[in-house]
Design a protein around this motif. Structure first.
Motif, mmCIF file in Angstrom:
data_model
loop_
_atom_site.group_PDB
_atom_site.id
_atom_site.type_symbol
_atom_site.label_atom_id
_atom_site.label_comp_id
_atom_site.label_asym_id
_atom_site.label_seq_id
_atom_site.Cartn_x
_atom_site.Cartn_y
_atom_site.Cartn_z
ATOM 1 N N GLY A 100 -11.189 -4.330 -3.266
ATOM 2 C CA GLY A 100 -11.092 -5.765 -3.569
ATOM 3 C C GLY A 100 -9.697 -6.282 -3.277
ATOM 4 O O GLY A 100 -9.521 -7.347 -2.676
ATOM 5 N N PHE A 101 -8.710 -5.501 -3.676
ATOM 6 C CA PHE A 101 -7.322 -5.929 -3.474
ATOM 7 C C PHE A 101 -6.958 -5.986 -1.997
ATOM 8 O O PHE A 101 -6.388 -6.972 -1.518
ATOM 9 N N ILE A 102 -7.319 -4.934 -1.262
ATOM 10 C CA ILE A 102 -7.000 -4.915 0.171
ATOM 11 C C ILE A 102 -7.638 -6.116 0.871
ATOM 12 O O ILE A 102 -6.994 -6.830 1.646
ATOM 13 N N ARG A 153 -2.540 -15.812 -14.973
ATOM 14 C CA ARG A 153 -1.969 -14.451 -14.997
ATOM 15 C C ARG A 153 -2.829 -13.459 -14.223
ATOM 16 O O ARG A 153 -2.764 -12.263 -14.441
ATOM 17 N N GLN A 154 -3.697 -13.973 -13.379
ATOM 18 C CA GLN A 154 -4.462 -13.090 -12.501
ATOM 19 C C GLN A 154 -3.962 -13.312 -11.083
ATOM 20 O O GLN A 154 -3.061 -14.109 -10.863
ATOM 21 N N SER A 155 -4.578 -12.607 -10.123
ATOM 22 C CA SER A 155 -4.170 -12.840 -8.741
ATOM 23 C C SER A 155 -4.624 -14.236 -8.322
ATOM 24 O O SER A 155 -5.578 -14.776 -8.881
ATOM 25 N N TYR A 183 -17.663 -7.940 -5.790
ATOM 26 C CA TYR A 183 -17.270 -8.295 -7.156
ATOM 27 C C TYR A 183 -16.044 -9.200 -7.126
ATOM 28 O O TYR A 183 -16.028 -10.271 -7.711
ATOM 29 N N TYR A 184 -14.994 -8.775 -6.410
ATOM 30 C CA TYR A 184 -13.724 -9.502 -6.467
ATOM 31 C C TYR A 184 -13.644 -10.669 -5.491
ATOM 32 O O TYR A 184 -12.828 -11.558 -5.655
ATOM 33 N N SER A 202 -10.787 -13.540 -8.224
ATOM 34 C CA SER A 202 -9.424 -13.045 -8.394
ATOM 35 C C SER A 202 -9.478 -11.708 -9.135
ATOM 36 O O SER A 202 -10.507 -11.328 -9.684
ATOM 37 N N ILE A 203 -8.351 -11.002 -9.104
ATOM 38 C CA ILE A 203 -8.287 -9.694 -9.737
ATOM 39 C C ILE A 203 -7.415 -9.794 -10.965
ATOM 40 O O ILE A 203 -6.302 -10.321 -10.909
#
Lengths: 512, 376
Positions: free
Chosen positions: B116-118, B192-194, B283-284, B290-291
């Protein structure tokens, strides 16, 4: 001397075999009695009944003249009977003392309230015990740091701590080096000096000569007799142990040796934990020849087969299959170049028990045409037809045909399934390891006939068995292995069963 | 000593005993037990359990509610259920495939965060056209997840490292490393999330107007459905599926039969990781945008129970995902309608997950009873 233990007409049956047949034996107080016999002669069964792990079907066991029903090792413990098993029963990451007092821990209470195990005073007690019997150990060492011989001492101390008077040793020297054996034999002698009665299960004749007072010999579940260890020669003992009856060798056709199929040169194999199991073994095997490797269990036979099949790496030496060096090939490459292998352990290696029979019969061919197509899709009809064919031609009896789970089949049928699969590979070399172990007479006969048939077809067969009778019946050439080394390799006709038995015991090595 | 088994035992044997469709019967038995436990819980709270279950189904869009807000209907509820179910399907498949090969993949959560982050960083903040961005997100998910999977498989095979330990550590490593980058580079100061990903990269269309309704459309759901059938075909019909199952059941015998056990394990983990990666991006960059730093998605862990409830088969995992997520999304509506605390409502889903994980125990117990009955 008084009689301490008396077996009266003990009979013990297991499905398909009589392990102990009407055995009577009395053991005197303060003696070292050796129990000698081939694998499967019933030595361990007899002693496991004394230790309460089995109960006799017929007959009585008398301890100190009183009839006792030893229903569990706990009962045996109360009767001052102790046993050192071949595989030690120790908790690796606990100290020696903790292992010794386990189950009978001395308990104390802090402030008369909180219970705790009093390890400190036990340490002292163990230290004294080890001094008294000259079994030097440091009670606070943890088991995992100890060498095998010390672990064995811990096992002995464990029995002594429980006030054992009758000590049973199940093949105690099998795991030791020659020096360690010497010191163990010394310990055993010491124990006798201090009044203990010792029963030694073994098949090493020289040890019996060295320390035993008397020697009871079992053969095929029957008591051959009890002999005085000092006056009976090792040759006599091994003859009695193997049985005098000359087996009827029914090797049908005179074998004509064809081309060499397998040549093993100076093969050495080590197990994963770097124990050398096979040491510079060389032999060659030809078409239409049955080469049998005889030896007492654990002398490196299985490792030879595993190395040829590619399951264990070759440490030194080379394996040639039809002139090709296969020592570095993968398992699959070897299967494809013609190695079929009926392994010793049919449950954990030969079969995938939770797969249906069909998948098990296709286990070595599923990836080839016609069982898979070029895109890697299984062709179930082809698999079905192979399975049906093998089931009928090898008479594999199942509950529901090809879809039966291998787990639910009987041992004989499981073995038939493995043999069917391996023969169907059309390999030139077939290795049979203990092909008839645990099977009933009918299944044994079928398998022996099959081996004879394959030999007649000109296959090269490597037979590894612990049953001397089987070897004498089937083999053209016999190789005897002792401690991973070739003891002798001769034409089967040039050796009697007796001689083979002697080689297996390492008797001839002693002379040389 | 012939003892007739008592009624309870016989009833249990009827539900879980060996025979036809045992696996399915055990799963249904687990679901039944969890519903029963839920009823007890609701009765203790003084609520009508049947009304509560009905409102769960209404909340999930399976039964119609009495009234709907503007531009909402049963269909929108159902579409949103599918939206939330999609990542669960991938995650449960990921666990199921690995389990078939005898590997316990509990790294699904970590892989989800990683992929998800990548994808968020590489595509989520870009201005690529949706037609390029969306497929790219899926591709990144597959590749990133597959990489972690291969790493676990390789460590297990080459160094014989227990995959569970490796997975637990990887979960934390990924979680903390990712949150480090989010908090230093990509943090949204308010949430406070991505920072939320752009609509161009998102795999779910929110408030998409169809038939005068505002729909949530998960674009990947058809892919999930397709994947279910692909995995089923792959495991049951192909050569590699045969090897995968053989290694899972008995790696020693597989090695003896010439199967390359290491290669099979690594390949299996590649697939399992890729599926977890797909779960991560759906999901993300799908149902969420956001994560949340330092949080491992509980969905990744729930998927283990879901896969077990589905008997580690592809089809089973699909239906189990649907059921669990229906509970999950329905309990929100239930809690507001029945005036039950959200936490209590969530407990009902948790009970279901708990009972799904112990199906194997029921099966073993039933098989033992059956053996005892035979021996007598």
């Amino acid at each position: 001397m008084d009689t301490l233990v008396e077996f009266q007409h003990i009979t013990k049956r297991f499905p398909g075999i009589i392990a102990n047949n009407d055995i009577s034996l009395s053991i005197k107080k303060g003696e070292i009695l050796a129990i000698l016999g081939e694998n499967g002669a019933g030595k361990s069964t007899l002693m496991s009944m004394l230790f309460g792990m089995q109960t006799p079907d017929e007959g009585d066991i008398l301890i100190r003249g009183k009839k006792e029903y030893i229903s569990s090792p706990l009962v045996a413990n109360d009767l001052n009977i102790g046993m050192v098993h071949q595989h030690f029963m120790l908790v690796e990451n606990q100290s020696i003392t903790e292992n010794i007092i386990m189950g009978i821990e001395p308990r104390k209470r802090y402030l008369g309230l909180f219970p705790y195990v009093d390890v400190q005073s036990s340490n002292e007690k163990v230290r004294q015990l080890s001094k008294h019997y000259q079994l030097e150990v440091n009670p606070e060492d943890s088991i995992e740091d100890l060498p095998v011989s010390t672990r064995q001492r811990v096992e002995i101390l464990k029995m002594l701590y429980r006030n054992a008077e009758i000590l049973i040793f199940d093949e105690p020297t099998a795991v030791l080096t020659p020096q360690e054996i010497e010191s163990l034999l010394g310990i055993i002698k010491n124990l006798r000096e201090s009044g203990k009665t010792i029963i030694l299960i073994t098949h090493k004749l020289d040890e019996i000569k060295k320390i035993a007072d008397r020697c009871a010999i079992l053969c095929k579940g029957k008591m051959v007799g009890v002999y005085d260890a000092a006056t009976t020669s090792t040759q006599e003992m091994s003859a009695l142990m193997v049985g005098r009856d000359v087996s009827l060798t029914l090797s049908s056709t005179e074998h004509t040796q064809g081309v060499e199929v397998l040549r093993v040169e100076e093969l050495s194999v080590e197990t994963n934990d770097h124990i050398r199991k096979v040491d510079k073994v060389s032999f060659s095997l030809h078409e239409g020849e049955v080469l049998a490797i005889a030896g007492v269990s654990g002398n490196g036979q299985v490792e030879i087969a595993d190395a040829i099949a590619g399951l264990l790496p070759v440490k030194e030496g080379t394996i040639f299959l039809q002139g090709q060096d296969i020592s570095g090939s993968t398992v699959r490459e070897r299967i494809e170049s013609g190695v079929a292998y009926i392994p010793e352990d049919r449950h954990s290696m030969g079969l995938i028990l939770d797969f249906p029979l069909r998948e098990n019969l296709c286990l070595k061919q599923y990836y080839q045409e016609p069982y898979s197509n070029s895109r890697g899709v299984l062709q179930e009809q082809e698999m079905d037809s192979l399975a049906t064919e093998l089931i009928s031609s090898f008479d594999i009896r199942t509950g529901s045909g090809a879809t039966t789970l291998a787990r639910s089949m009987s041992g004989g049928n499981q073995q038939k399934a493995i043999i069917a699969r391996e023969i169907n590979l059309q390999a030139n070399l077939l290795m049979f390891v203990q092909p008839t172990r645990g099977l009933d007479v009918g299944a044994i006969e079928t398998i022996h006939k099959k081996i004879d048939e394959l030999r007649a077809q000109g296959k090269a067969i490597l037979l590894i068995s612990l049953e001397l009778d089987e070897i004498m019946e089937l083999a053209d050439t016999i190789l005897v292995l002792y401690n991973g080394k070739v003891q002798t390799i001769k034409e089967a006709s040039a050796m009697t069963k007796l001689e083979v038995g002697e080689y297996m015991m390492g008797v001839h090595v002693e002379k040389a | 000593m012939l003892k007739k088994p008592n009624l309870v035992k016989r009833l249990f044997m009827f539900c879980c005993g060996p025979g036809k469709h045992q696996l399915l019967r055990v799963s249904l038995f687990c679901i039944f037990l969890s519903l029963l436990a839920g009823i007890v819980l609701l009765l203790l709270l003084g609520k009508n359990p049947f009304e509560a279950y009905r409102s769960i189904l209404q909340g999930a869009g399976i039964l119609p509610k009495t009234r709907y807000a503007g531009r909402k209907s049963q269909l929108t509820d159902f579409m949103s259920l599918l939206n939330y179910t999609t990542p669960m399907i991938f995650a449960a498949l990921s666990v199921a495939v690995a389990l078939k090969c005898g590997i316990f993949n509990i790294c699904v959560s970590g892989i989800m965060v990683f992929s998800g982050f990548i994808a968020t960083v590489l595509v989520g903040y870009s201005s690529l056209s949706p037609l390029i961005a969306k497929p790219l997100v899926i591709l990144i998910g597959v590749v990133a997840g597959g990489l972690i999977g291969v790493l676990i498989g390789y460590l297990r095979h080459r160094f014989n490292m227990n995959e569970v330990v490796v997975a637990i550590m990887l979960n934390y490593i990924i979680s903390y490393v990712v949150s480090f980058f989010i908090q230093t580079r990509f943090v949204d100061p308010i949430t406070r999330q991505s920072v939320e990903v752009g609509q161009n990269a998102r795999l779910t269309l929110f408030d998409y107007p169809i038939m005068n309704l505002k729909m949530e459309i998960n674009l990947v759901f058809p892919l999930a459905l397709l994947t279910v059938f692909l995995i089923r075909y792959f495991i049951n019909r192909t050569r590699f599926g045969f090897e995968l199952k053989a290694v899972g059941l008995n790696s020693k015998a597989s090695n003896y039969a010439g199967i390359n056990v290491g290669k099979t394990m690594v390949t299996t983990m590649l697939i399992s990781g890729a599926l977890a990666g797909l779960a991560g991006v759906t999901y993300y960059l799908g149902s969420n945008a956001s994560i949340q730093p330092r949080v491992l998605p509980s969905l990744g862990f729930d998927s283990i129970a879901v896969a077990l409830l589905g008997n580690t088969t592809a089809i089973g995992s699909f239906f189990a995902s649907l059921l669990v997520m229906a509970f999950d999304s329905g309990t929100t509506y239930m809690s507001s309608r029945m005036q039950v605390l959200r936490e209590i409502a969530a407990l009902i889903t948790s009970i279901l997950l708990l009972f799904s994980a112990i199906g194997i125990f029921f099966r073993a117990l039933a098989n033992r009873y059956a053996r005892e009955a035979e021996e007598v």
